[in-house]
Design a protein around this motif. Sequence first.
Motif, PDB file in Angstrom:
ATOM      1  N   ILE A  77       0.855  -1.188   0.000  1.00  0.00           N
ATOM      2  CA  ILE A  77       0.000   0.000   0.000  1.00  0.00           C
ATOM      3  C   ILE A  77       0.890   1.237   0.000  1.00  0.00           C
ATOM      4  N   SER A  78       0.534   2.200  -0.830  1.00  0.00           N
ATOM      5  CA  SER A  78       1.231   3.483  -0.842  1.00  0.00           C
ATOM      6  C   SER A  78       1.018   4.174   0.504  1.00  0.00           C
ATOM      7  N   PRO A  79       2.056   4.815   1.049  1.00  0.00           N
ATOM      8  CA  PRO A  79       1.876   5.525   2.332  1.00  0.00           C
ATOM      9  C   PRO A  79       0.838   6.646   2.245  1.00  0.00           C
ATOM     10  N   ALA A  80       0.587   7.177   1.049  1.00  0.00           N
ATOM     11  CA  ALA A  80      -0.380   8.263   0.890  1.00  0.00           C
ATOM     12  C   ALA A  80      -1.825   7.772   0.854  1.00  0.00           C
ATOM     13  N   LEU A  81      -2.033   6.465   0.732  1.00  0.00           N
ATOM     14  CA  LEU A  81      -3.387   5.916   0.632  1.00  0.00           C
ATOM     15  C   LEU A  81      -3.989   5.769   2.024  1.00  0.00           C
ATOM     16  N   PRO A  82      -5.196   6.344   2.250  1.00  0.00           N
ATOM     17  CA  PRO A  82      -5.827   6.177   3.571  1.00  0.00           C
ATOM     18  C   PRO A  82      -6.250   4.723   3.791  1.00  0.00           C
ATOM     19  N   ALA A  83      -6.237   4.285   5.042  1.00  0.00           N
ATOM     20  CA  ALA A  83      -6.582   2.901   5.357  1.00  0.00           C
ATOM     21  C   ALA A  83      -8.071   2.633   5.205  1.00  0.00           C
ATOM     22  N   LEU A  84      -8.907   3.652   5.432  1.00  0.00           N
ATOM     23  CA  LEU A  84     -10.355   3.484   5.337  1.00  0.00           C
ATOM     24  C   LEU A  84     -10.926   4.599   4.469  1.00  0.00           C
ATOM     25  N   ILE A  85     -11.704   4.198   3.479  1.00  0.00           N
ATOM     26  CA  ILE A  85     -12.339   5.157   2.582  1.00  0.00           C
ATOM     27  C   ILE A  85     -13.844   5.037   2.787  1.00  0.00           C
ATOM     28  N   ASN A  86     -14.453   6.079   3.376  1.00  0.00           N
ATOM     29  CA  ASN A  86     -15.902   6.098   3.587  1.00  0.00           C
ATOM     30  C   ASN A  86     -16.583   6.546   2.309  1.00  0.00           C
ATOM     31  N   THR A  87     -17.704   5.949   2.021  1.00  0.00           N
ATOM     32  CA  THR A  87     -18.456   6.296   0.819  1.00  0.00           C
ATOM     33  C   THR A  87     -19.858   6.720   1.243  1.00  0.00           C
ATOM     34  N   LYS A  88     -19.994   7.941   1.688  1.00  0.00           N
ATOM     35  CA  LYS A  88     -21.251   8.446   2.232  1.00  0.00           C
ATOM     36  C   LYS A  88     -22.393   8.411   1.224  1.00  0.00           C
ATOM     37  N   TYR A  89     -22.092   8.684  -0.034  1.00  0.00           N
ATOM     38  CA  TYR A  89     -23.150   8.856  -1.006  1.00  0.00           C
ATOM     39  C   TYR A  89     -23.430   7.610  -1.832  1.00  0.00           C
ATOM     40  N   HIS A  90     -22.718   6.556  -1.615  1.00  0.00           N
ATOM     41  CA  HIS A  90     -22.938   5.358  -2.413  1.00  0.00           C
ATOM     42  C   HIS A  90     -24.088   4.561  -1.826  1.00  0.00           C
ATOM     43  N   SER A  91     -24.897   3.985  -2.664  1.00  0.00           N
ATOM     44  CA  SER A  91     -26.110   3.335  -2.193  1.00  0.00           C
ATOM     45  C   SER A  91     -25.870   1.987  -1.509  1.00  0.00           C
ATOM     46  N   ILE A  92     -24.862   1.247  -1.896  1.00  0.00           N
ATOM     47  CA  ILE A  92     -24.672  -0.099  -1.366  1.00  0.00           C
ATOM     48  C   ILE A  92     -23.384  -0.230  -0.555  1.00  0.00           C
ATOM     49  N   ILE A  93     -22.311   0.412  -0.990  1.00  0.00           N
ATOM     50  CA  ILE A  93     -21.005   0.269  -0.333  1.00  0.00           C
ATOM     51  C   ILE A  93     -20.870   1.310   0.770  1.00  0.00           C
ATOM     52  N   LYS A  94     -20.604   0.823   1.965  1.00  0.00           N
ATOM     53  CA  LYS A  94     -20.443   1.695   3.131  1.00  0.00           C
ATOM     54  C   LYS A  94     -19.017   2.249   3.203  1.00  0.00           C
ATOM     55  N   ALA A  95     -18.022   1.372   3.034  1.00  0.00           N
ATOM     56  CA  ALA A  95     -16.622   1.789   3.126  1.00  0.00           C
ATOM     57  C   ALA A  95     -15.735   0.742   2.460  1.00  0.00           C
TER      58      ALA A  95
END
Length: 157
Positions: A77-95
């Motif tokens: 994993i690139s050090p610049a990549l966050p460990a958790l990506i929240n998807t507030k606006y997506h209908s099915i995927i939470k994170a």
Amino acid sequence: MSFLRSSGLNVIIIMVLFLSWIIPAGASGVFVLKNIEVNPNDESNHIRLEFDSEFSGDPLINFESGSISFRFDSVRISPALPALINTKYHSIIKAVRAIQLPETDIVHLDILLKSSGYKTEFPVITRSGKNIFLRLNGKIAPISLSSTETLAREAEE
């Protein structure tokens, strides 16, 4: 004769040094996961993974209740990549969560779903250059009513 022996020995040493640089460079094959993007406007529910170069491996896929996980070997994993990506606006995927296993070149990618009632089929994986697209096919399963709720509905009718 001694000159030929020393020249031959020098050639062998040079070849060994040359091969010791070539073999690790070709065998390293470790890819870097640079970016993860969830497309919130797409009804096909796809996730784009961007690598530093064209990733040729196939991930191992595991379905669990409320999530789908992928295991990528020979990936960091690139050090610049966050460990958790929240998807507030997506209908099915939470994170989407990316985890680098300590002291290995193995990455676990967990796709957390908003509903555990989401029934998925096997994800479709497509490749385009340095990108891999993970498309989730499925639908929200109807919620089954308990016997008490069923009796209550029948009594109302």
